[in-house]
Design a protein around this motif. Sequence first.
Motif, PDB file in Angstrom:
ATOM      1  N   LEU A   1       0.223   7.168  -6.511  1.00 45.61           N
ATOM      2  CA  LEU A   1      -1.058   7.806  -6.774  1.00 45.61           C
ATOM      3  C   LEU A   1      -1.140   9.240  -6.257  1.00 45.61           C
ATOM      4  O   LEU A   1      -2.016   9.995  -6.691  1.00 45.61           O
ATOM      5  CB  LEU A   1      -2.197   6.981  -6.146  1.00 45.61           C
ATOM      6  CG  LEU A   1      -2.403   5.594  -6.772  1.00 45.61           C
ATOM      7  CD1 LEU A   1      -3.446   4.838  -5.975  1.00 45.61           C
ATOM      8  CD2 LEU A   1      -2.800   5.709  -8.229  1.00 45.61           C
ATOM      9  N   THR A   2      -0.265   9.636  -5.351  1.00 47.98           N
ATOM     10  CA  THR A   2      -0.358  10.997  -4.798  1.00 47.98           C
ATOM     11  C   THR A   2       0.578  11.962  -5.454  1.00 47.98           C
ATOM     12  O   THR A   2       1.406  11.737  -6.215  1.00 47.98           O
ATOM     13  CB  THR A   2      -0.064  10.987  -3.285  1.00 47.98           C
ATOM     14  OG1 THR A   2       1.182  10.357  -3.042  1.00 47.98           O
ATOM     15  CG2 THR A   2      -1.166  10.289  -2.535  1.00 47.98           C
TER      16      THR A   2
ATOM     17  N   ARG B   1       0.368   4.065  -2.795  1.00 48.28           N
ATOM     18  CA  ARG B   1      -0.011   5.407  -2.354  1.00 48.28           C
ATOM     19  C   ARG B   1       0.957   6.445  -2.912  1.00 48.28           C
ATOM     20  O   ARG B   1       0.549   7.505  -3.388  1.00 48.28           O
ATOM     21  CB  ARG B   1      -0.049   5.493  -0.834  1.00 48.28           C
ATOM     22  CG  ARG B   1      -0.427   6.878  -0.318  1.00 48.28           C
ATOM     23  CD  ARG B   1      -0.363   6.937   1.192  1.00 48.28           C
ATOM     24  NE  ARG B   1      -1.337   6.060   1.794  1.00 48.28           N
ATOM     25  CZ  ARG B   1      -2.547   6.444   2.202  1.00 48.28           C
ATOM     26  NH1 ARG B   1      -2.893   7.713   2.101  1.00 48.28           N
ATOM     27  NH2 ARG B   1      -3.377   5.604   2.741  1.00 48.28           N
ATOM     28  N   ALA B   2       2.248   6.138  -2.875  1.00 47.81           N
ATOM     29  CA  ALA B   2       3.270   7.078  -3.378  1.00 47.81           C
ATOM     30  C   ALA B   2       3.069   7.346  -4.867  1.00 47.81           C
ATOM     31  O   ALA B   2       3.210   8.487  -5.323  1.00 47.81           O
ATOM     32  CB  ALA B   2       4.661   6.532  -3.115  1.00 47.81           C
TER      33      ALA B   2
ATOM     34  N   HIS C   1       0.807  -1.213   0.000  1.00 47.65           N
ATOM     35  CA  HIS C   1       0.000   0.000   0.000  1.00 47.65           C
ATOM     36  C   HIS C   1       0.841   1.264   0.000  1.00 47.65           C
ATOM     37  O   HIS C   1       0.466   2.262  -0.620  1.00 47.65           O
ATOM     38  CB  HIS C   1      -0.979   0.011   1.174  1.00 47.65           C
ATOM     39  CG  HIS C   1      -0.307   0.012   2.518  1.00 47.65           C
ATOM     40  ND1 HIS C   1       0.052   1.164   3.157  1.00 47.65           N
ATOM     41  CD2 HIS C   1       0.076  -1.006   3.310  1.00 47.65           C
ATOM     42  CE1 HIS C   1       0.638   0.864   4.297  1.00 47.65           C
ATOM     43  NE2 HIS C   1       0.663  -0.448   4.425  1.00 47.65           N
ATOM     44  N   ALA C   2       2.001   1.250   0.654  1.00 48.55           N
ATOM     45  CA  ALA C   2       2.836   2.456   0.695  1.00 48.55           C
ATOM     46  C   ALA C   2       3.358   2.797  -0.698  1.00 48.55           C
ATOM     47  O   ALA C   2       3.342   3.971  -1.112  1.00 48.55           O
ATOM     48  CB  ALA C   2       3.997   2.263   1.671  1.00 48.55           C
TER      49      ALA C   2
END
Length: 86
Positions: A85-86, A82-83, A78-79
């Motif tokens: 996608l942000t 997330r990186a 997930h990390a």
Amino acid sequence: MGAVCGSMLDAPSDQIGHLLDVMLQAMGHRARDFRGVDVSGSVGMGALVDAMVGRPDQPVANARRDVVAVCDGEIYNHAEIRARLT
């Protein structure tokens, strides 16, 4: 996901359900939020689910009940995702 167990046994469904309960008790330290058992004929599945991870209504079945599964909602990377996608 806390834990998953299953059994194929030529026995009455209540005996299979009891066996699954014993299995889930042995794995009880893995998850404490939700516990589910599904027995159909000679096949049974059990699941322990963490509230933050999976659906509480486990195991899940399709409308005809010819497919029963336990769905794991964890995303281990997930990390990284997330990186990106942000």
